[in-house]
Design an enzyme around this catalytic site. Structure first.
Site, mmCIF file in Angstrom:
data_model
loop_
_atom_site.group_PDB
_atom_site.id
_atom_site.type_symbol
_atom_site.label_atom_id
_atom_site.label_comp_id
_atom_site.label_asym_id
_atom_site.label_seq_id
_atom_site.Cartn_x
_atom_site.Cartn_y
_atom_site.Cartn_z
ATOM 1 N N SER A 12 0.848 -1.192 0.000
ATOM 2 C CA SER A 12 0.000 0.000 0.000
ATOM 3 C C SER A 12 0.887 1.246 0.000
ATOM 4 O O SER A 12 1.612 1.519 0.960
ATOM 5 C CB SER A 12 -0.905 -0.006 1.222
ATOM 6 O OG SER A 12 -1.581 1.229 1.296
ATOM 7 N N HIS A 37 -1.132 -0.943 -4.440
ATOM 8 C CA HIS A 37 -2.417 -0.546 -3.850
ATOM 9 C C HIS A 37 -2.365 0.952 -3.551
ATOM 10 O O HIS A 37 -1.463 1.428 -2.865
ATOM 11 C CB HIS A 37 -2.618 -1.362 -2.574
ATOM 12 C CG HIS A 37 -3.904 -1.118 -1.868
ATOM 13 N ND1 HIS A 37 -5.022 -1.892 -2.086
ATOM 14 C CD2 HIS A 37 -4.258 -0.203 -0.933
ATOM 15 C CE1 HIS A 37 -6.012 -1.462 -1.316
ATOM 16 N NE2 HIS A 37 -5.570 -0.433 -0.606
ATOM 17 N N ASP A 39 -4.442 4.202 -2.042
ATOM 18 C CA ASP A 39 -5.573 4.596 -1.205
ATOM 19 C C ASP A 39 -6.039 6.005 -1.534
ATOM 20 O O ASP A 39 -5.315 6.973 -1.313
ATOM 21 C CB ASP A 39 -5.166 4.514 0.269
ATOM 22 C CG ASP A 39 -5.009 3.076 0.713
ATOM 23 O OD1 ASP A 39 -5.931 2.285 0.487
ATOM 24 O OD2 ASP A 39 -3.938 2.739 1.268
ATOM 25 N N MET A 41 -8.602 8.868 -0.661
ATOM 26 C CA MET A 41 -9.482 9.308 0.444
ATOM 27 C C MET A 41 -9.886 10.755 0.221
ATOM 28 O O MET A 41 -9.068 11.578 -0.185
ATOM 29 C CB MET A 41 -8.740 9.181 1.775
ATOM 30 C CG MET A 41 -8.192 7.791 2.039
ATOM 31 S SD MET A 41 -7.389 7.728 3.636
ATOM 32 C CE MET A 41 -6.641 6.085 3.564
ATOM 33 N N HIS A 70 -8.071 1.979 -4.554
ATOM 34 C CA HIS A 70 -9.019 1.680 -3.471
ATOM 35 C C HIS A 70 -9.720 2.990 -3.128
ATOM 36 O O HIS A 70 -9.155 3.852 -2.440
ATOM 37 C CB HIS A 70 -8.246 1.103 -2.273
ATOM 38 C CG HIS A 70 -9.088 0.830 -1.069
ATOM 39 N ND1 HIS A 70 -8.564 0.600 0.178
ATOM 40 C CD2 HIS A 70 -10.432 0.749 -0.919
ATOM 41 C CE1 HIS A 70 -9.541 0.386 1.050
ATOM 42 N NE2 HIS A 70 -10.691 0.486 0.400
ATOM 43 N N MET A 72 -11.913 5.297 -1.275
ATOM 44 C CA MET A 72 -12.633 5.548 -0.020
ATOM 45 C C MET A 72 -13.209 6.949 -0.147
ATOM 46 O O MET A 72 -12.770 7.896 0.500
ATOM 47 C CB MET A 72 -11.659 5.419 1.160
ATOM 48 C CG MET A 72 -11.281 3.965 1.433
ATOM 49 S SD MET A 72 -9.747 3.811 2.365
ATOM 50 C CE MET A 72 -8.571 3.882 1.026
ATOM 51 N N MET A 141 -11.981 -5.026 5.022
ATOM 52 C CA MET A 141 -11.167 -4.083 5.801
ATOM 53 C C MET A 141 -10.977 -4.622 7.223
ATOM 54 O O MET A 141 -11.941 -5.002 7.891
ATOM 55 C CB MET A 141 -11.838 -2.709 5.883
ATOM 56 C CG MET A 141 -11.930 -1.966 4.566
ATOM 57 S SD MET A 141 -10.362 -1.746 3.707
ATOM 58 C CE MET A 141 -9.450 -0.730 4.879
ATOM 59 N N GLY A 146 -9.132 4.888 6.544
ATOM 60 C CA GLY A 146 -8.791 6.295 6.762
ATOM 61 C C GLY A 146 -7.307 6.548 6.982
ATOM 62 O O GLY A 146 -6.790 7.574 6.552
ATOM 63 N N GLY A 148 -3.158 4.706 7.495
ATOM 64 C CA GLY A 148 -2.234 3.585 7.566
ATOM 65 C C GLY A 148 -1.744 3.449 9.005
ATOM 66 O O GLY A 148 -1.998 4.315 9.846
ATOM 67 N N GLY A 149 -1.082 2.346 9.287
ATOM 68 C CA GLY A 149 -0.437 2.172 10.580
ATOM 69 C C GLY A 149 -1.362 1.879 11.747
ATOM 70 O O GLY A 149 -0.966 2.022 12.907
ATOM 71 N N ASP A 174 -7.121 -5.825 4.178
ATOM 72 C CA ASP A 174 -6.437 -4.539 4.166
ATOM 73 C C ASP A 174 -6.566 -3.869 5.526
ATOM 74 O O ASP A 174 -7.672 -3.652 6.019
ATOM 75 C CB ASP A 174 -7.093 -3.675 3.064
ATOM 76 C CG ASP A 174 -6.398 -2.337 2.861
ATOM 77 O OD1 ASP A 174 -5.311 -2.137 3.431
ATOM 78 O OD2 ASP A 174 -6.950 -1.497 2.128
ATOM 79 N N GLY A 175 -5.412 -3.556 6.114
ATOM 80 C CA GLY A 175 -5.401 -2.842 7.383
ATOM 81 C C GLY A 175 -4.632 -3.583 8.457
ATOM 82 O O GLY A 175 -5.057 -4.644 8.908
ATOM 83 N N GLY A 176 -3.481 -3.051 8.819
ATOM 84 C CA GLY A 176 -2.688 -3.637 9.905
ATOM 85 C C GLY A 176 -2.109 -5.006 9.585
ATOM 86 O O GLY A 176 -1.782 -5.774 10.498
ATOM 87 N N GLY A 196 0.851 -1.854 4.137
ATOM 88 C CA GLY A 196 1.556 -0.588 3.989
ATOM 89 C C GLY A 196 2.752 -0.513 4.908
ATOM 90 O O GLY A 196 3.899 -0.725 4.497
HETATM 91 C C1 DX5 Z 1 -6.568 2.113 5.224
HETATM 92 C C2 DX5 Z 1 -6.039 1.782 3.845
HETATM 93 C C3 DX5 Z 1 -4.970 0.750 3.854
HETATM 94 C C4 DX5 Z 1 -3.703 1.201 4.559
HETATM 95 C C5 DX5 Z 1 -2.933 -0.001 4.988
HETATM 96 O O1 DX5 Z 1 -7.672 2.940 5.117
HETATM 97 O O2 DX5 Z 1 -7.067 1.297 3.017
HETATM 98 O O3 DX5 Z 1 -4.652 0.306 2.538
HETATM 99 O O4 DX5 Z 1 -2.891 1.991 3.745
HETATM 100 O O5 DX5 Z 1 -1.835 0.422 5.737
HETATM 101 P P1 DX5 Z 1 -1.271 -0.479 6.937
HETATM 102 O O6 DX5 Z 1 -0.815 -1.757 6.339
HETATM 103 O O7 DX5 Z 1 -0.178 0.363 7.495
HETATM 104 O O8 DX5 Z 1 -2.409 -0.672 7.895
HETATM 105 ZN ZN ZN Z 2 -6.476 0.394 1.111
#
Ligand code: DX5
Ligand code: ZN
Length: 219
Positions: A12, A37, A39, A41, A70, A72, A141, A146, A148-149, A174-176, A196
């Site tokens: 990501s 990927h 993101d 937003m 992606h 959002m 998700m 919203g 990363g991290g 996706d996410g963490g 990410g």
């Molecule tokens: C969150 C995004 C993810 C995010 C993942 O809203 O859709 O793609 O960038 O980042 P990590 O892997 O750091 O959670």
């Molecule tokens: Zn994403």
């Protein structure tokens, strides 16, 4: 014979160093990632603003791998054409952001792009079941979208198993994501890992991508 989707790794770019976007893309490509990927937003659907088609177009020039947008954002129908023309290979929208998912899927397909549907942690599988025959990927998700991290949420894991019972396409998480929870998700039927912080935060992305690709996937 039943076709099992192979494991795919999607770094990501949200966690990349945007000062050096082109070389960060090359780093992911050199690590043998399968796709990039991105993101998107809008500060409305989620509480953060990232980037638009203009940046996707720049990424397209720097990248050889497929670009996955992606989205959002609210009103995805208004913007899918712009993201398609900017060079996205696949567009993933959120079920919570549209009143007419089937129309949106048709629209994306008319633009000759792959299409995915994503669900937030609290959204039920029943809200997307009728779309299974129409989409290339279902994205689950495992954080509130919203940022990363964030910390991986275990709650949505059961949805992977539920989706896999009646869906043969790609299931993304996706996410963490890190190795440990990707393994859990894979054991339930997920085969696309979006990460990410875990990948871009490492000095040896290649090693981590190889590790993730060797996770055993349960059909
Ligand atoms: C969150 C995004 C993810 C995010 C993942 O809203 O859709 O793609 O960038 O980042 P990590 O892997 O750091 O959670
Ligand atoms: Zn994403």
């Amino acid at each position: 014979m039943r076709k099992i989707p192979r494991i795919k790794i999607a770094p990501s770019l949200l966690s990349a160093d945007f000062r050096y976007l082109a070389s960060e893309i090359k780093r992911a490509e050199a690590a043998s990632a399968d796709m990039l990927h991105v993101d998107v937003m809008d500060g409305c659907f989620v509480g953060n603003i990232t980037l638009g088609p203009f940046i996707v177009r720049a990424m397209r020039k720097a990248a050889n791998l497929p670009i996955i947008a992606h989205l959002m954002i609210k009103n995805p129908e208004k913007y899918v054409e712009k993201f398609a023309k900017a060079g996205s290979d696949m567009i993933i929208f959120h079920i919570e952001a549209t009143k007419n998912p089937k129309g949106l899927i048709r629209h994306i397909k008319r633009l000759k792009k792959k299409v995915g549907v994503s669900i937030k942690p609290k959204t039920k599988v029943s809200s997307i079941r009728s779309l299974f025959p129409l989409v290339d990927e279902v994205l689950v998700m495992t954080v509130e979208p919203g940022f990363g991290g964030q910390k991986f949420m275990r709650g949505p894991l059961s949805k992977i198993k539920e989706i896999r019972k009646s869906y043969r396409g790609d299931i993304g998480v996706d996410g963490g994501i890190n190795y440990e929870n990707a393994k859990l998700a894979a054991s339930l039927g997920a085969n696309v890992f979006i990460a990410g912080t875990y990948l871009f935060g490492s000095t040896d992305m290649k090693k981590l991508v190889r590790k993730l690709k060797n996770i055993e996937y349960a059909d």
